[in-house]
Design a protein around this motif. Sequence first.
Motif, short mmCIF file in Angstrom:
data_model
loop_
_atom_site.label_atom_id
_atom_site.label_comp_id
_atom_site.label_asym_id
_atom_site.label_seq_id
_atom_site.Cartn_x
_atom_site.Cartn_y
_atom_site.Cartn_z
N PHE A 244 0.82 -1.20 0.00
CA PHE A 244 0.00 0.00 0.00
C PHE A 244 0.85 1.25 0.00
CE2 PHE A 244 -3.51 -2.77 0.52
CZ PHE A 244 -4.61 -2.04 0.08
N TYR B 227 -6.42 5.62 0.13
CA TYR B 227 -6.00 4.26 0.46
C TYR B 227 -4.95 4.21 1.58
CZ TYR B 227 -8.83 2.92 -3.43
OH TYR B 227 -9.92 2.72 -4.25
N MET C 114 -8.72 1.08 -8.48
CA MET C 114 -8.04 0.15 -7.57
C MET C 114 -8.62 -1.26 -7.72
SD MET C 114 -6.06 -0.73 -5.07
CE MET C 114 -5.99 -1.69 -3.57
N ARG D 101 -10.13 1.32 4.41
CA ARG D 101 -10.67 1.73 3.12
C ARG D 101 -10.53 0.61 2.08
NH1 ARG D 101 -12.00 6.38 -0.26
NH2 ARG D 101 -12.77 5.25 -2.07
N ALA D 102 -9.49 -0.16 2.16
CA ALA D 102 -9.27 -1.25 1.21
C ALA D 102 -8.81 -2.48 1.98
CB ALA D 102 -8.23 -0.85 0.16
#
Length: 149
Positions: free
Chosen positions: A33, A45, A103, A50-51
């Motif tokens: 990340f 991100y 993404m 969030r991810a």
Amino acid sequence: MLLGRTAGAEAVVQDVAFGRNARLTDPSAREEFASTIVPRFGTAYENPVRAWWLDPADLLTITRSADARGLDVLGSIHLHPDWHRLGPVCERNRPLSDSPTPMDEHMFRSSGWPVNVVCYLESRHGGLYYSLAAWDDDCLRLPLRVNHS
């Protein structure tokens, strides 16, 4: 994770398996990340919730369990909430839907799984609504049929 079998040209999802988010615990996830995802897809991100980065140990357990049941790992499912309405002001210009984000497209292509489902959740009129869309590993929309039996 979406588990099931292929039937001709169709993927038939028979079960869903869940795993933990390894973003806070796995050094590989943090590095990916920091070095790749955030510079390529934006500061949103940086937020570890969030991810999702599926814990590799959970993926191995899910795969072995699916194999023992005669099922395959067909792909993934994840949520897109109406964060642009509920989240911080800085997120208001990033509306989500059941379509893949850049993404998501990166992840779908990287994973190579034949089925990737996005579930869009939104709060409207005092209720919670959702829509589902399926995408292949080239980010092309797949027909989606849901059996509620």
